[in-house]
Design an enzyme around this catalytic site. Structure first.
Site, short mmCIF file in Angstrom:
data_model
loop_
_atom_site.label_atom_id
_atom_site.label_comp_id
_atom_site.label_asym_id
_atom_site.label_seq_id
_atom_site.Cartn_x
_atom_site.Cartn_y
_atom_site.Cartn_z
N LYS A 20 0.78 -1.28 0.00
CA LYS A 20 0.16 -0.05 -0.04
C LYS A 20 1.03 1.20 0.07
O LYS A 20 0.66 2.36 -0.73
CB LYS A 20 -0.99 -0.03 1.15
CG LYS A 20 -2.10 0.52 0.99
CD LYS A 20 -3.11 0.43 2.33
CE LYS A 20 -3.55 -0.72 2.68
NZ LYS A 20 -4.22 -0.71 3.92
N ARG A 83 -2.66 3.23 9.05
CA ARG A 83 -2.99 1.85 8.58
C ARG A 83 -1.48 0.98 8.20
O ARG A 83 -0.56 1.45 8.29
CB ARG A 83 -3.63 1.88 6.97
CG ARG A 83 -4.76 2.71 6.86
CD ARG A 83 -5.15 3.16 5.63
NE ARG A 83 -6.12 4.33 5.58
CZ ARG A 83 -7.24 4.35 5.68
NH1 ARG A 83 -8.15 3.00 5.88
NH2 ARG A 83 -8.19 5.34 5.61
N GLY A 92 -7.59 -6.58 5.34
CA GLY A 92 -8.52 -6.77 6.71
C GLY A 92 -7.85 -7.37 8.05
O GLY A 92 -8.48 -7.48 9.04
N MET A 94 -5.16 -6.74 9.69
CA MET A 94 -4.52 -5.83 10.86
C MET A 94 -5.25 -4.69 11.16
O MET A 94 -6.51 -4.22 10.50
CB MET A 94 -2.96 -5.36 10.26
CG MET A 94 -2.23 -6.71 10.48
SD MET A 94 -0.50 -6.29 9.59
CE MET A 94 -0.80 -6.41 7.93
N ARG A 239 -5.22 -0.91 -6.20
CA ARG A 239 -4.56 -2.37 -6.35
C ARG A 239 -5.06 -3.09 -7.53
O ARG A 239 -6.26 -2.80 -8.19
CB ARG A 239 -4.72 -3.22 -5.06
CG ARG A 239 -6.37 -3.33 -5.03
CD ARG A 239 -6.61 -4.10 -3.63
NE ARG A 239 -7.77 -3.51 -3.44
CZ ARG A 239 -8.33 -3.86 -1.83
NH1 ARG A 239 -7.46 -3.72 -1.03
NH2 ARG A 239 -9.50 -3.22 -1.77
N HIS A 355 -15.99 -45.07 -16.03
CA HIS A 355 -16.54 -44.92 -17.30
C HIS A 355 -17.19 -43.64 -17.55
O HIS A 355 -17.34 -42.98 -18.63
CB HIS A 355 -17.42 -46.21 -17.47
CG HIS A 355 -18.08 -46.31 -18.87
ND1 HIS A 355 -19.38 -45.84 -18.86
CD2 HIS A 355 -17.64 -46.74 -19.94
CE1 HIS A 355 -20.04 -46.10 -20.35
NE2 HIS A 355 -18.90 -46.37 -20.94
N ARG A 461 -9.71 -44.43 -29.01
CA ARG A 461 -10.07 -45.82 -28.07
C ARG A 461 -11.09 -46.68 -29.10
O ARG A 461 -12.32 -46.52 -28.97
CB ARG A 461 -10.78 -45.58 -26.53
CG ARG A 461 -9.71 -44.92 -25.77
CD ARG A 461 -10.49 -44.61 -24.64
NE ARG A 461 -9.59 -44.17 -23.37
CZ ARG A 461 -9.63 -42.94 -22.82
NH1 ARG A 461 -10.07 -42.08 -23.34
NH2 ARG A 461 -8.71 -42.89 -21.58
N GLU A 621 1.98 -47.67 -20.44
CA GLU A 621 1.20 -47.67 -19.08
C GLU A 621 1.34 -48.79 -18.12
O GLU A 621 0.52 -48.96 -17.44
CB GLU A 621 -0.50 -47.54 -19.73
CG GLU A 621 -0.79 -48.88 -20.81
CD GLU A 621 -2.13 -48.69 -21.16
OE1 GLU A 621 -2.91 -47.90 -20.44
OE2 GLU A 621 -2.38 -49.42 -22.00
N SER A 640 3.53 -43.55 -26.23
CA SER A 640 2.56 -42.68 -25.75
C SER A 640 2.06 -43.25 -24.25
O SER A 640 1.71 -44.30 -24.15
CB SER A 640 1.17 -42.42 -26.51
OG SER A 640 0.45 -41.81 -26.06
N GLY A 642 0.19 -43.93 -20.91
CA GLY A 642 -1.38 -43.96 -20.56
C GLY A 642 -1.16 -43.74 -19.01
O GLY A 642 -0.87 -44.63 -18.28
N THR A 643 -1.09 -42.58 -18.68
CA THR A 643 -0.98 -42.04 -17.14
C THR A 643 -2.16 -42.62 -16.41
O THR A 643 -1.85 -42.70 -15.17
CB THR A 643 -0.88 -40.67 -17.13
OG1 THR A 643 -1.68 -39.98 -17.82
CG2 THR A 643 0.41 -40.23 -17.71
N ASN A 644 -3.16 -42.93 -16.98
CA ASN A 644 -4.10 -43.45 -16.07
C ASN A 644 -3.85 -44.81 -15.55
O ASN A 644 -3.74 -45.12 -14.26
CB ASN A 644 -5.66 -43.71 -16.87
CG ASN A 644 -6.21 -42.21 -17.23
OD1 ASN A 644 -5.79 -41.37 -16.95
ND2 ASN A 644 -6.86 -42.52 -18.41
N CYS A 708 -1.32 -39.63 -23.13
CA CYS A 708 -2.88 -39.46 -23.62
C CYS A 708 -3.73 -39.92 -22.48
O CYS A 708 -4.90 -40.17 -22.60
CB CYS A 708 -3.18 -40.46 -24.78
SG CYS A 708 -2.67 -42.20 -24.50
N TYR A 728 3.79 -34.07 -27.12
CA TYR A 728 2.65 -33.50 -27.17
C TYR A 728 1.82 -34.27 -25.93
O TYR A 728 2.15 -35.00 -25.38
CB TYR A 728 1.78 -33.94 -28.56
CG TYR A 728 1.67 -35.37 -28.80
CD1 TYR A 728 0.30 -35.97 -28.05
CD2 TYR A 728 2.51 -36.02 -29.42
CE1 TYR A 728 0.32 -37.38 -28.31
CE2 TYR A 728 2.25 -37.53 -29.65
CZ TYR A 728 1.30 -38.23 -29.01
OH TYR A 728 0.97 -39.52 -29.32
C1 PEP Z 1 -4.78 -44.61 -19.68
O1 PEP Z 1 -4.55 -45.47 -19.33
O2 PEP Z 1 -3.89 -43.71 -19.29
C2 PEP Z 1 -5.15 -44.44 -20.84
C3 PEP Z 1 -5.11 -43.39 -21.70
O3 PEP Z 1 -6.20 -45.61 -21.52
P1 PEP Z 1 -7.49 -45.98 -20.94
O4 PEP Z 1 -7.84 -44.81 -19.86
O5 PEP Z 1 -8.29 -46.17 -21.99
O6 PEP Z 1 -7.05 -47.10 -20.15
MG MG Z 2 -4.96 -47.43 -20.36
#
Ligand code: PEP
Ligand code: MG
Length: 762
Positions: A20, A83, A92, A94, A239, A355, A461, A621, A640, A642-644, A708, A728
């Site tokens: 301030k 102030r 608010g 102090m 501000r 799902h 998929r 994956e 690629s 598949g982080t799930n 992905c 990507y």
């Molecule tokens: C994953 O496993 O990250 C993936 C993209 O495949 P799915 O979710 O279809 O198993």
């Molecule tokens: Mg998968």
């Protein structure tokens, strides 16, 4: 002056004057009408904390100057306020002391304000906001101006642009014959600032001029407090103003066009959350309504409609243009028509990669998953929650952005994909290094993803293409076939259907790349549940196929190895579709194998899927695939992640069950900071990914690597993927804009820090 600075002194250092204080100095320098004053600095605070002594000599001479400046004497024509002014904003928290008439009270007021750094409220605020407790505060002593002096006096607060739409021009409130406290306390209701324009046009013009000056200097929309005393304007505080997502985008783009900021600055200023909120319908004033229940915010946006528990009924209602929310314990491929017809989906089971979550997100439909408090009785067609019974046909509203469920139909606001959003994202595209592709399974989804700016499809998929009734019956015929001839007939039917799908998909893509993933679903998922079928043959087959742990069971490439004719059929369908569409336009298609653990599987699949000439990639994956990345590159054309499934594997948490059983408790207790199925776990899953990237690129520097999994559209995860050097990310259509923005922000940040992208190492 060592530790006391007058507003006219040449010091703008926030670490000495606080926020301030520094802004008051800047405003004075800009020639704005600021009531004069001085700052007892943070340096003085530090000394005071140790010795309990204030720099009285410096304060006295600053007061002397102030009296000269205002032509009054303290208590006689001059009142001052004291102030706080910390280097980080603590609104608010102090103390403030007003209407000080004599020196003794001014000594004690300064002490009171400095001591309030350690009051309980401030301490708690700092703890919550992780603000270091040893920073300290400055105290501002300032001549008071009186908004309640006479009829030509008043006070107000303005934004330099409209904070909800971003429209240019000042916007705010004004109250005649009032002080700032009246405005803040809400005891009187202010009118619009245009009241000031009608009452005192000259003062209003001065206010507009001041707003302009402040914006130009701070290069941002400002929130300004002002007072008018006997027809003279005073600016008290400025501000950066808080704003809606829509305003954030519009202001950033307008400011570039006005030459106030650069395109890079504009891209950096819009938060992923703000952009996300813009792209979906939302509840008008949600704070005015009490939620009935809460679940996981699986797919953003708000929807209201009548509750229905039956797929057929949902479809019929939608045909009559009725709005409907599908409520189920969970969903399966069998429910796809109902999901498509519903305005939103609410489930009592299942997590963020269930799902229902994945399908609705891809469709851009609001969804709340795993709302465990809701007890669904499918037979009675009702659910019970918190003492309420919600029967079929009653209206509810779901907010998939927050996970809140409300009784009744709440008013909604439309999403805004404005020209400004498109412009900002086109600038972002110029800065980012990460490509952004779509997870899309049908030509319609690709069409939608293109409107959000995808650069191809990173994951198609194929199991989702079997969802439509005709296809479901074809795959069921294959699973139930008892003779080789029946089997071949069913496969031939599937090949034709898949080919039709791929032709439509390739045409829609017009030469953009697509990665088609071979089937990755346990076969029993295509059959009805045992209880739902009267057919004893089907019952028996369901029993045969049943697995204890289907998520780590007979799926992915494992199915490809035991039933090679399925993959063979899919590859043929892709090859034929490619040949057909290539008569009209180029086709850039690759095939990807899910759940791989070893080179041998890939070699097996390649042998059985001979002569296709298609690029072959591996879905990374499984943990083993990551550890064997250096070997897999000899057989694979690309990777690629598949982080799930990778998250499921690293944590040994079932992605179907973890969120509904214990993850909520883990998060509430702080055992985990984030849901790892939502935000990538950098320290575990990320480490594994970095290891794989390192070993892959060691031998194949130019290997194409993507992500992905669902994390590919989550802001913090995308920023991380940028740093590990993947090429990507691929995510559902509605998350593409956020991925584009965040990928650009990560690239700009990297450039500003001038450090190369984190080079991955094992
Ligand atoms: C994953 O496993 O990250 C993936 C993209 O495949 P799915 O979710 O279809 O198993
Ligand atoms: Mg998968």
């Amino acid at each position: 002056m060592a530790s006391v600075y007058r507003f006219v002194d040449d010091c703008e250092d926030k670490s000495l004057l606080g926020n301030k204080g520094a802004n008051l100095v800047i405003m004075t320098k800009l020639g704005l009408p600021v009531p004069p004053g001085f700052v007892v600095s943070i340096e003085a605070y530090v000394a005071y904390k140790g010795s309990r002594h204030l720099p009285t000599h410096d304060i006295d001479s600053a007061l002397e100057w102030l009296e000269k400046e205002t032509g009054g004497k303290l208590g006689d024509g001059l009142l001052v306020s004291v102030r706080s002014s910390a280097a980080v904003s603590m609104p608010g928290m102090m103390d403030t002391v007003l209407n000080i008439k004599d020196k003794a009270s001014m000594m004690s007021a300064i002490k009171k304000v400095l001591d309030s750094w350690d009051n309980l409220r401030a301490v708690e605020y700092r703890r919550l906001n992780r603000i270091p407790s040893d920073m300290g505060t400055a105290a501002i002593v300032q001549a008071m101006v009186m908004g309640n002096k006479d009829k030509r006096s008043g006070t107000g607060v303005i934004f330099t642009r409209n904070p909800s739409t971003g429209e240019p021009g000042i916007f705010g409130e004004y109250m005649n014959q009032a002080q700032g406290e009246d405005l803040v306390s809400g005891t009187k209701t202010p009118g619009p600032v245009s009241d000031l324009r009608s009452a005192m046009p000259k003062v209003y013009a001065k206010l507009e001029e001041a707003a302009q000056k402040l914006e130009t200097h701070f290069q941002d929309m400002q929130d300004v407090e002002f007072t008018v005393e006997s027809g003279k304007l005073y600016v008290l505080q400025t501000r950066s103003g808080k704003r809606s997502g829509q305003a954030a985008v519009r202001i950033a783009v307008d400011m570039v066009n006005q030459g106030l900021i650069t395109r890079e600055e504009a891209v950096m200023r819009v938060k992923a959350e703000e952009l996300k909120a813009l792209l979906h319908k939302r509840i008008k004033s949600p704070e005015e309504h009490a939620p009935l229940a809460h679940g996981l915010n699986a797919a953003p946006g708000a929807a209201c409609g009548k509750v229905s528990f039956k797929i057929g009924e949902v479809v019929r209602m939608a045909e009559k243009s009725e709005r409907v929310i599908l409520v189920r314990p969970d969903t399966s491929p069998d429910d796809i028509q109902g999901i498509a017809a519903a305005d939103g989906v609410l489930t009592s089971r299942g997590g963020l990669t269930s799902h229902a979550a994945i399908v609705t997100r891809a469709m851009g439909k609001p969804c709340i998953c795993g709302a465990e408090e809701i007890k669904i009785d499918l037979d009675a067609e009702q659910f019970e929650v918190a003492g309420h019974v919600v029967k079929k046909g009653m209206e509810i509203t779901i907010d998939g952005t927050t996970g809140n469920v409300y009784l009744g139909s709440l008013p909604l606001e439309e999403a805004d994909v404005t020209a400004e959003v498109a412009e900002l994202l086109s600038w972002a595209d110029g800065f980012r290094r990460l490509g952004v592709r779509a997870n899309a399974d049908t030509a319609e989804m690709i069409r939608l993803a293109k409107t959000f700016g995808c650069e191809g499809v990173g994951l198609c998929r194929t199991e989702r293409q079997f969802n439509a009734p005709e296809r479901l019956s074809a795959i069921r015929a294959f699973i139930m076939a008892s003779t080789a001839a029946e089997r071949m007939e069913a496969l031939e039917r599937l090949r034709q259907l898949q080919k039709e799908d791929f032709v439509a998909i390739f045409r829609e893509l017009q030469g953009m790349p697509i990665i088609i993933r071979l089937l990755d679903l346990p076969l029993h998922e295509f059959l009805p549940s045992e209880a739902d079928t009267p057919d004893p043959r089907v019952k028996e087959r369901v029993r045969e196929l049943r697995e204890i742990n289907p998520m780590i069971g007979h799926r992915g490439v494992r199915l490809g190895v035991t039933n090679p004719e399925i993959y063979q059929m899919q590859v043929e369908a892709i090859g034929e579709a490619k040949a057909e569409v290539e008569q009209e336009m180029p086709v850039n298609v690759s095939v990807m194998v899910p759940q791989v653990i070893t080179v041998q599987e890939l070699l097996w699949v390649k042998k059985h899927v001979k002569g296709s000439g298609l690029r072959f990639g591996v879905m990374m994956e499984t943990v083993r695939a990551c550890m064997r990345a250096g070997k897999l590159i000899h057989v694979a054309d690309f990777f690629s992640f598949g982080t799930n499934d990778l998250t499921q594997a690293v944590y040994s948490f079932s992605r179907e069950d973890a969120e509904k059983k214990f993850l909520g408790t883990y998060l509430r207790l702080g055992i985990l900071q984030d849901n790892p199925f939502e935000v990538i776990d950098v320290k575990g899953v990320g480490r594994l990914m970095e290891t794989a990237v390192f070993w892959a690129r060691r031998n194949r520097r130019d290997l194409e690597i993507g992500v992905c999994g669902e994390h590919g559209g989550e802001a913090r995860s995308v920023a991380y993927f940028h740093t590990i050097g993947v090429n990507y990310v691929s995510c559902s259509a509605f998350r593409i804009p956020v991925a584009r923005l965040v990928a650009a922000q990560a690239a700009i940040e990297e450039k500003m820090e001038k450090t190369p992208a984190a080079i991955s190492s094992p």
